[in-house]
Design a protein around this motif. Sequence first.
Motif, mmCIF file in Angstrom:
data_model
loop_
_atom_site.group_PDB
_atom_site.id
_atom_site.type_symbol
_atom_site.label_atom_id
_atom_site.label_comp_id
_atom_site.label_asym_id
_atom_site.label_seq_id
_atom_site.Cartn_x
_atom_site.Cartn_y
_atom_site.Cartn_z
ATOM 1 N N THR B 150 -2.817 25.881 -3.608
ATOM 2 C CA THR B 150 -3.699 25.520 -4.590
ATOM 3 C C THR B 150 -3.684 23.793 -4.545
ATOM 4 O O THR B 150 -2.636 23.237 -4.247
ATOM 5 C CB THR B 150 -3.220 25.837 -6.009
ATOM 6 N N SER B 151 -4.505 23.225 -5.052
ATOM 7 C CA SER B 151 -4.747 21.919 -5.425
ATOM 8 C C SER B 151 -4.202 20.990 -4.091
ATOM 9 O O SER B 151 -3.665 19.997 -4.123
ATOM 10 C CB SER B 151 -3.735 21.239 -6.550
ATOM 11 N N LEU B 348 12.113 16.701 -7.392
ATOM 12 C CA LEU B 348 10.952 17.465 -6.724
ATOM 13 C C LEU B 348 11.340 18.084 -5.476
ATOM 14 O O LEU B 348 10.432 18.479 -4.801
ATOM 15 C CB LEU B 348 9.945 16.372 -6.567
ATOM 16 N N GLN B 384 3.400 24.228 -0.912
ATOM 17 C CA GLN B 384 3.148 23.818 -2.314
ATOM 18 C C GLN B 384 4.059 22.952 -3.062
ATOM 19 O O GLN B 384 3.416 22.083 -3.932
ATOM 20 C CB GLN B 384 3.134 25.229 -3.056
ATOM 21 N N CYS B 385 5.381 22.996 -2.527
ATOM 22 C CA CYS B 385 6.069 21.971 -3.614
ATOM 23 C C CYS B 385 5.815 20.534 -2.989
ATOM 24 O O CYS B 385 5.730 19.835 -3.979
ATOM 25 C CB CYS B 385 7.502 22.459 -2.810
ATOM 26 N N ILE B 387 2.961 19.598 -2.223
ATOM 27 C CA ILE B 387 1.645 19.143 -2.890
ATOM 28 C C ILE B 387 1.859 19.045 -4.422
ATOM 29 O O ILE B 387 1.488 17.847 -4.818
ATOM 30 C CB ILE B 387 0.499 20.505 -2.611
ATOM 31 N N ASP B 388 2.387 19.744 -5.069
ATOM 32 C CA ASP B 388 2.697 19.524 -6.421
ATOM 33 C C ASP B 388 3.513 18.306 -6.690
ATOM 34 O O ASP B 388 3.192 17.487 -7.376
ATOM 35 C CB ASP B 388 3.516 20.576 -7.044
ATOM 36 N N GLY B 389 4.326 17.959 -5.920
ATOM 37 C CA GLY B 389 5.377 16.800 -5.812
ATOM 38 C C GLY B 389 4.734 15.628 -5.535
ATOM 39 O O GLY B 389 4.695 14.558 -6.387
ATOM 40 N N ASN B 391 1.259 15.037 -5.902
ATOM 41 C CA ASN B 391 0.551 15.021 -6.846
ATOM 42 C C ASN B 391 1.095 14.191 -8.238
ATOM 43 O O ASN B 391 0.454 13.503 -8.842
ATOM 44 C CB ASN B 391 -0.006 16.136 -7.235
ATOM 45 N N TYR B 392 2.268 14.712 -8.379
ATOM 46 C CA TYR B 392 3.206 14.052 -9.475
ATOM 47 C C TYR B 392 3.409 12.762 -9.400
ATOM 48 O O TYR B 392 3.297 11.892 -10.253
ATOM 49 C CB TYR B 392 4.432 14.951 -9.707
ATOM 50 N N ASP B 395 0.199 10.586 -9.842
ATOM 51 C CA ASP B 395 0.226 10.599 -11.208
ATOM 52 C C ASP B 395 0.919 9.538 -11.815
ATOM 53 O O ASP B 395 0.473 8.541 -12.706
ATOM 54 C CB ASP B 395 0.519 11.918 -11.820
ATOM 55 N N VAL B 412 13.027 21.212 -9.540
ATOM 56 C CA VAL B 412 12.464 22.157 -9.189
ATOM 57 C C VAL B 412 13.756 23.270 -8.808
ATOM 58 O O VAL B 412 14.710 23.024 -8.417
ATOM 59 C CB VAL B 412 11.640 21.918 -7.957
#
Lengths: 381, 417
Positions: B150-151, B348, B384-385, B387-389, B391-392, B395, B412
């Motif tokens: 996702t994302s 992360l 995914q880790c 991607i989420d990381g 993105n963070y 941000d 995490v």
Amino acid sequence: MPFGNSHNQLKMKFSSEQEYPDLSKHNNHMAKVLTPALYEKLRSKQTPSGFTLDDVIQTGVDNPGHPFIMTVGCVAGDEETYEVFKELLDPIIQDRHGGYKPTDKHKTDLNPSNLKGGDDLDANYVLSSRVRTGRSICGFCLPPHCSRGERRAVEKLSVEALGALTGDLKGKYYALKNMTEAEQQQLIDDHFLFDKPVSPLLLASGMARDWPDARGIWHNDNKTFLVWVNEEDHLRVISMQKGGNMKEVFNRFCTGLTKIEELFKNKGHAFMWNEHLGYVLTCPSNLGTGLRAGVHVKLPNLSKYRQFEEILKRLRLQKRGTGGVDTAAVGGVFDISNADRLGFSEVELVQMVVDGVKLLIVMEKRLEKGQAVEDLMPAQK
Amino acid sequence: MASMFTRVLSGRNTAVIMAGLGAGTLVSSYIMMTESGVSAGEKKKLYPPSADYPDLRKHNNCLASALTPAVYGQLRDKLTPNNWSLDQCIQTGVDNPGHPFIKTVGMVAGDEESYEVFAEIFNPVIKDRHNGYDPTTMKHPTDLDSSKITSGMFDENYVLSSRVRTGRSIRGLSLPPACTRAERREVERVVVQGLSGLKDDLAGKYYSLTEMTEQEQQQLIDDHFLFDKPVSPLLTCAGMARDWPDARGIWHNNEKTFLIWINEEDHTRVISMEKGGNMKRVFERFCRGLKEVERLIQERGWEFMWNERLGYILTCPSNLGTGLRAGVHVRLPLLSKDSRFNKILDNLRLQKRGTGGVDTAAVGDTFDISNLDRLGKSEVELVQCVIDGVNYLIDCEKKLEKSQDISIPPPVAQSKK
């Protein structure tokens, strides 16, 4: 990898063609000799300690060579290598050592009184004199193949033997892994310290494994007699001093070597030697005497003379830079030494250097005065 | 002398007795034995393990932390079915003492069975390197279903490129430290044959290192695809550069987004990449390409090395499990100067590298950010880790641009099954 590996049996699953190395871009002695047919014949063999054909040739496969410099391209892992793989090594030896045949016998002569002259090379030209050789100890595998246990045993034996030397040969051992900063700096200043090999020719053969375990330098208190332990060979023995008294250098060389050999024998260990190959060393280029006798000599005029290379060739001498093999000469000072190792005795080789360098200096002096030297051109030795 | 030997060699307390005697005595005995002929195997046993145990006192690598004299003694004389030995596994770690700050692994496998035969040393090394992962009790999850991501589309104002890499080994053939020339050539043949069956956006071409033209070589350099003979002593001491460049080569698809290295540090290294921030597409192509290659080699009776404890088997224990490194080149000019940057990355489970890859420094404000972990989490979880990381991180960068404050995220969860 060069270990006592029965890995060789795995290779027999594949055909000789599938295993034969690609030597199409190679220029070394091994590549000249190792045909597919010979590879097929020898690939199933191994020495009693497990050294295989691929172990012998790995350095030559990994190092295609140089268009101008013909490297050997193979090493021995033990004394038996030269026997088990003689069909590969004999032609290489013949090519490298001026036509030395498999049936020839090599003469050993370490009697310094057989050397004529050599005590009076002109010190205005000769800066230093040096003789080196190597020795291998029977019963131990050579540096490409030895285990850590064997290497340490070689070190222990060597240190014990050298520890028994007396008089002007008395000295001290510096293990590479234990030396202090101060000792290290002193050895560097004396130009004694050897470092982990960086040449891919050496690294690819496996002789730098476990560095600096069981490696070290021994030298006498006078700093004129030096032994390297477990570098490219079990032992490298060096006699050297400033100035042109090659006779004295050679005297000490022979006395020291003879004493060391005696001390080893007292402990039940002989040096590897046979009447065909003389002293047995890791690289086939060092068989016979393993001897390189040389001087650092100033030849600024002669080195520019058009026939310089030809003169050296006829005198059976070779030139190097003062940094040793593969270095350039600095300020007209050259390292001049014997080109041969096998098929001539120690005395004969040092005699060639002594006589040859004498002539070179005479020619240098003539050229200094603008005089001709053509009448001095030597015949081919 | 002979009787002393028979007693000593058969005793369980061999190591203790022999260590006491010292190498000198042994050697004399050995000389007397040579006349009768001592084989390589027997010769080795004349030296007790204590005589051969490496000096690791100045070493800082996973091997040195785990290889006690007892373990060495138990494993020294064992061989894998391909006759690969412990000494050969550990040579690189003995020859390379390591770095005070960077803990290298210090050992390699010569074949699939190395991880089994020498489990007593590989397991603690794996545990050390992979955050406590215990191969004797844990199972590694494999998941190459990219639809779960996702994302996976990054802000391209920050992310310049996206890349996923892994390795695969061909079962039945020895690994690069140990392989013979014939085995290496067989790896090349099997893989190249398989790759020739790829179609559509995956269709491509193979460039053998021994045969490529000057022009092809220059193009591969310009594309940043060409790999060279290893110079790192960590690799050369392990024996994987033997016979270079025989049977080494590069395959890539016509679109230059899917690339395979053959016979470098592993049998194969598989790379999916593209400019920009579409990590989801990169991973989708990665999974599809891997599955397709696997199917193609299976058609001819070959398969990848894999088991449920260690996942995909590769040369270096650090690449076990997924062997996966998913990463981006991302601009983080403000965040990278913030004192909390490293802690944020740690939590992360991400690592930073320079844009030249491992052991390089960052240029300007662009960093290579990728997952730290390889084993114990699946491919999908790791990507995914990342991607989420990332993105963070982006941000945080945006917040700092607006002079807003950022916070360190909670750590995490690590895999502890």
